[in-house]
Design an enzyme around this catalytic site. Structure first.
Site, PDB file in Angstrom:
ATOM      1  N   LYS A 142      -2.708  -2.193 -10.187  1.00  0.00           N
ATOM      2  CA  LYS A 142      -2.142  -1.003  -9.532  1.00  0.00           C
ATOM      3  C   LYS A 142      -3.217   0.074  -9.479  1.00  0.00           C
ATOM      4  CE  LYS A 142       1.870   2.054  -9.603  1.00  0.00           C
ATOM      5  NZ  LYS A 142       3.172   2.322 -10.269  1.00  0.00           N
ATOM      6  N   PHE A 193       0.843  -1.181   0.000  1.00  0.00           N
ATOM      7  CA  PHE A 193       0.000   0.000   0.000  1.00  0.00           C
ATOM      8  C   PHE A 193       0.885   1.240   0.000  1.00  0.00           C
ATOM      9  CE2 PHE A 193      -3.569  -2.498   2.026  1.00  0.00           C
ATOM     10  CZ  PHE A 193      -4.473  -2.278   1.011  1.00  0.00           C
ATOM     11  N   SER A 194       0.426   2.265  -0.675  1.00  0.00           N
ATOM     12  CA  SER A 194       0.972   3.602  -0.498  1.00  0.00           C
ATOM     13  C   SER A 194      -0.216   4.537  -0.399  1.00  0.00           C
ATOM     14  CB  SER A 194       1.867   4.007  -1.674  1.00  0.00           C
ATOM     15  OG  SER A 194       1.075   4.335  -2.809  1.00  0.00           O
ATOM     16  N   ASN A 195       0.036   5.787  -0.091  1.00  0.00           N
ATOM     17  CA  ASN A 195      -1.065   6.728   0.012  1.00  0.00           C
ATOM     18  C   ASN A 195      -1.723   6.972  -1.341  1.00  0.00           C
ATOM     19  OD1 ASN A 195      -2.744   8.598   1.420  1.00  0.00           O
ATOM     20  ND2 ASN A 195      -1.525  10.269   0.584  1.00  0.00           N
ATOM     21  N   GLY A 196      -1.005   6.668  -2.420  1.00  0.00           N
ATOM     22  CA  GLY A 196      -1.593   6.823  -3.749  1.00  0.00           C
ATOM     23  C   GLY A 196      -2.524   5.696  -4.122  1.00  0.00           C
ATOM     24  N   GLY A 197      -2.472   4.585  -3.388  1.00  0.00           N
ATOM     25  CA  GLY A 197      -3.314   3.431  -3.696  1.00  0.00           C
ATOM     26  C   GLY A 197      -2.558   2.147  -3.465  1.00  0.00           C
ATOM     27  N   GLY A 198      -3.246   1.033  -3.662  1.00  0.00           N
ATOM     28  CA  GLY A 198      -2.626  -0.261  -3.422  1.00  0.00           C
ATOM     29  C   GLY A 198      -2.096  -0.897  -4.685  1.00  0.00           C
ATOM     30  N   VAL A 199      -1.239  -1.890  -4.486  1.00  0.00           N
ATOM     31  CA  VAL A 199      -0.832  -2.795  -5.552  1.00  0.00           C
ATOM     32  C   VAL A 199      -1.296  -4.175  -5.116  1.00  0.00           C
ATOM     33  CG1 VAL A 199       1.083  -3.767  -6.874  1.00  0.00           C
ATOM     34  CG2 VAL A 199       1.153  -1.362  -6.152  1.00  0.00           C
ATOM     35  N   ASP A 239      12.912   6.555 -12.184  1.00  0.00           N
ATOM     36  CA  ASP A 239      12.787   6.110 -10.787  1.00  0.00           C
ATOM     37  C   ASP A 239      13.478   4.758 -10.612  1.00  0.00           C
ATOM     38  OD1 ASP A 239      12.065   6.279  -8.128  1.00  0.00           O
ATOM     39  OD2 ASP A 239      10.060   5.460  -8.433  1.00  0.00           O
TER      40      ASP A 239
END
Length: 888
Positions: free
Chosen positions: A255, A234-240, A365
């Site tokens: 994603k 999870f990240s604040n942008g959404g899950g994987v 990245d």
């Protein structure tokens, strides 16, 4: 306070600092400077601007309203909230600036509370309903990111959650001190702030909110052609997510992009980046080094990119598993085999990047977590959301801190820089994070790599040349002139570190004296032992680096009037400050500070040394010995009683440390209480106290596992910890002290395995609590307490390899703090801690952390009948009219 180091990098290029302390982090929102009505008060914190009527009395908890919005609407929302709340006498707060808002809603921000711009505090449920109804009209048309911890009101930017208004604390199931609310029985319980809306079980959801909860629950994944099986991350942008195609059974990766969430520095949200990644992958279609796109869809406003599943491991995980220097005494053959593997891996990653560049794409990245190594050896690059087309000659808006190129690199040169950093990522993990602090550090790290690993000189020279670019040699000369530990004399090293510390001092500031970890911006952090002035002055005094009356006076003055919310713990609060004032010879100031501690509520604290009962009890023992005050001995006895009652048995702790479980180790685990019992035994001779110490030590050993390399380390399930604070070395120093009083074959065997971690060659950070300095201090203290029969053979290499992290500052020698993003001067994470550790190994007079100095053997007495009675000699002594003997 949020645990987000990037936020505290905005204001200063050398040290962590609160963004509000300079203009470098960006100006506050214009409304933050608006005068408040005469009957109102305004309080500014690092990240919030707080407003409330002076005479208003709010409940300690209740339903609160949060307002979210996108960056472009922030000023409009703040104006609307101001004009709504102020005339109605509604207390509220808002994030103080646009950079802070971006950080609180960035990809790495805490998912549960991210998205909040404003918090409003209604007095009761009736006012809650009215405010929501009226503000919903005022803010009509405004959209904002979903606040995951909350329930959304309608489809606008308003959210609600039941929680604390006032700051209260309790100890949770893991033994940590956390924010609290009262339950229906008046007991303090954790105020849970997770990424899912949940109403406390004793609180009834207001009837008018029930339709909004039903609307939230109506969004499901039923009917999709994909079945989601598990969460990858999870990240604040959404899950994987890992899933399968229902019709074929093919495994896929989904994603997610959350609208208006997971912002980058360019202000793009996760949806923009996920859709952009789809376009990038379209240009890279059919490349072996890139996952294939399977689908793209929208659900509940969230965007999902569906990609081929690659069965492999991130390169970073392979490095962690294989890197030889994290194990004791790696053989030359092992080191050579690793170098061959790493060089081969670098060549294959270069080939993959050439293929991407050949399609006109800049990855943007590249770092080891974004490189998958499949079981068949295939290299696959993942996470193209910040990639760009080469013709744009641009830069990514997000980058790993150890691989982000300097501002003068654009286009494909951004990837070339990251590829050069990847060399260090494999041979000197994480060290490239320090390069923005001093780019020529790359020259020295390259020399260290060549000294240890058989890598071609031309490869190393090319890597360094790419990283430095057109930089001159002045910075490299500065690095070479630093007096390095283990090479220069102890006196030169000490003087150089002292100079850096003094050069960093800011006695004109009220919040801190020496720069350190971001924790110093919590209440009392600027003065405390771990992160504040007390710890730095303690290290300087103990190592005879110097006494500084101006700085000591700063500490005395701020201890006499501590900031609101300052704790009473030993390393994080006033007990530690009192201890240091006493060490500095300021006895009355120390006693005045200690009196402030005695007025605090200690019974609700956790058991540990860092901020809990063990540290408080040890400090009270110290002051009772130093002063003969009966009051201190009596309260020490009460603290020891409380610790004994709450300790439990050897198997009353889980076998895994951390997470939802209590932590192990010296600072946060059972070794702190063990040290308290041992010190009390040394004073009284009551062997029941030694029994309690053995129980506590067995609790910590229960959370350790033995590795194939012969070490014993604390396990967190997914990793093991060797460190001083909550790892094996901290347990070792207390276990060794126990063994000076009582023989125990199992403990002696465990000690050998615990201290074997000192034979490793590499530690990611240099600090005292969670780095190399703590290992040095542990070995040094073991050697000087009689636990070693000879000078430890690993000490010279441990000391000399501080050069992995040594950096110049102010004409002296300094070290980076936690995360390696900025320099630190504090005891727990920075230069003062390294200084103290070197003193424990090199100083002519033994240097110890508080309470770990040697003690004379106790005169043994018969054990008490129960554990509760184990420390009665202390209480009995408190009733006597005689003064105790002072221990030096």
């Amino acid at each position: 306070m949020i645990d987000q180091y990037e936020l505290y990098c905005l204001a200063d290029q050398a040290f962590y600092d609160a963004p509000a302390n300079t203009d470098a982090g960006g100006p506050d929102f214009a409304i933050a400077g608006r005068p408040v009505p005469e009957e109102w008060e305004r309080q500014a914190s690092d990240v919030w601007m707080n407003y409330a009527p002076r005479e208003q009395s709010l409940p300690s908890q209740g339903w609160k309203i949060h307002v979210s919005c996108g960056l472009d609407a922030a000023d409009r929302v703040l104006e609307a909230v101001w004009h709504y709340c102020v005339p109605r006498g509604l207390a509220f707060k808002f994030l103080r600036s646009r950079p802070v808002m971006v950080m609180f809603n960035s990809k790495s921000a805490f998912r549960g509370s991210s998205g909040k711009l404003v918090t409003i505090y209604p007095a009761d449920t009736a006012q809650l309903e009215l405010v929501l109804k009226e503000l919903d009209q005022v803010l009509h048309g405004i959209d904002g990111p979903y606040i995951l911890s909350d329930l959304r009101y309608g489809d606008g930017p308003l959210f609600v959650r039941y929680g604390a208004f006032a700051e209260l604390h309790c100890v949770d199931a893991s033994g940590e001190r956390v924010l609290a609310i009262e339950d229906d029985q008046g007991r303090l319980v954790p105020d849970v702030r997770g990424p899912v809306f949940a109403c406390p079980p004793w609180v009834e959801l207001p009837e008018f909110l029930e339709p909004h909860l039903a609307a939230r629950n109506a969004v499901t994944v039923e009917g999709l052609p994909f079945e989601i099986e598990s969460v990858v991350q999870f990240s604040n942008g959404g899950g994987v997510y890992l899933g399968r195609v229902r019709s074929t059974g093919e495994r896929v990766v989904l994603k997610e992009g959350r609208p208006l969430a997971g912002l980058d520095v360019a202000g793009r949200d996760a949806v923009a980046r996920v859709s952009h990644e789809r376009d990038i992958l379209g240009r890279l279609a059919r490349l072996s080094a890139v996952p294939a796109v399977r689908d793209y869809f929208t659900l509940g406003g969230h965007h999902f990119l569906v990609m081929e599943f690659v069965d492999g491991n991130p390169l970073q995980r392979l490095v962690v598993d294989r890197y030889p220097l994290t194990h004791p005494d790696p053989s030359p053959e092992t080191v050579t085999a690793y170098a061959d593997w790493a060089l081969g891996m670098l060549a294959r990653v270069n080939q993959a990047m050439d293929a991407v560049h050949g399609r006109g794409v800049v990855f943007g990245d590249l770092h080891p977590d974004n490189i998958l190594v499949a079981e068949d050896g295939r290299i696959v690059l993942v996470d193209f959301e910040v990639s760009s087309f080469a013709e744009a000659d641009g830069r990514s808006a997000l980058a790993h801190p150890g691989y982000g190129a300097p501002p003068n690199r654009h286009g494909i040169d951004v990837d070339r820089y990251a590829l050069a950093c990847l060399f260090f990522g494999l041979f000197a993990p994480q060290t490239t994070i320090m390069l923005p602090l001093h780019p020529a550090k790359a020259v020295q790290v390259a020399e260290l790599v060549r000294e240890i690993f058989p890598v071609p000189a031309r490869t190393v020279e090319a890597v360094v040349g790419t990283i430095l670019g057109s930089a001159d040699d002045a910075d490299a000369s500065t690095m070479r002139e630093l007096p390095m530990p283990g090479v220069a004399s102890w006196e030169r090293v000490r003087a150089s570190m002292c100079r850096a510390i003094v050069e960093s001092a800011t006695p004109g500031r009220e919040d801190r004296l020496f720069p350190g970890d971001i924790a110093q911006f919590e209440a009392g952090g600027g003065i405390n032992l771990a992160y504040g002035a007390a710890g730095v002055l303690y290290a300087l005094a103990r190592t005879d680096a110097g006494r500084f009356p101006e700085y000591e006076e700063w500490l005395r003055a701020h201890a006499a009037a501590p900031a609101r919310g300052t704790g009473i713990g030993f390393y994080d609060g006033l007990h530690g400050v009192a201890h240091v004032l006493d060490v500095l010879g300021r006895r009355q100031d120390a006693l005045d500070t200690l009196r402030l501690c005695l007025a605090g509520d200690w019974r609700s604290l956790e058991l540990g040394l860092y901020s809990g009962l063990a540290g408080i009890g040890l400090n009270l023992l110290h002051f009772s010995e130093r002063t003969g005050e009966r009051e201190f001995a009596a309260q020490a006895a009460d603290v020891i009683d409380a610790v004994a009652e709450r300790l439990g048995g050897p198997e009353d702790v889980p076998e895994v440390s951390g997470g939802d479980n209590p932590r192990a180790g010296l600072m946060f685990g059972s070794s702190g209480p063990a040290l308290l019992f041992i010190r009390a035994y040394e004073r009284t001779g009551d062997t029941a106290l030694l029994d309690l110490a053995a129980t506590a030590l067995r609790q910590d050993l229960r959370r350790c596992i033995r590795d194939e390399d012969g070490t014993m380390q604390v396990t967190q399930g997914w990793r093991t910890l060797p460190y001083l604070d909550e790892g094996s070395m901290g347990i070792a120093v207390v276990l060794a002290r126990y063994l000076t009083h009582r023989q125990d074959e199992a403990f002696a065997t465990a000690l050998d395995a615990l201290r074997r971690v000192a034979r490793a060659g590499f530690f990611v950070q240099p600090g005292l609590f969670t780095g190399r300095a703590g290992i040095i201090a542990g070995v040094g203290m073991l050697a000087r307490t009689g636990a070693e029969t000879a000078e430890p053979s690993e000490l010279p290499d441990l000391v000399r390899r501080l050069d992995w992290h040594a950096l110049p500052y102010g004409g002296g020698l300094a070290f980076p703090g936690n995360q390696l993003l900025r320099l630190s001067m504090d005891l727990a994470t920075g230069t003062a801690g390294v200084l103290l550790a070197l003193g424990s190994a090199l100083h002519d007079r033994p240097v110890f952390l508080p309470f770990l100095e040697p003690a004379a053997p106790a005169t043994t007495t018969a054990p008490s009948s129960t554990p509760r009675e184990a420390n009665r000699p202390l209480a009995d002594e408190a009733r006597k009219e005689v003064r105790t003997t002072t221990h030096s």
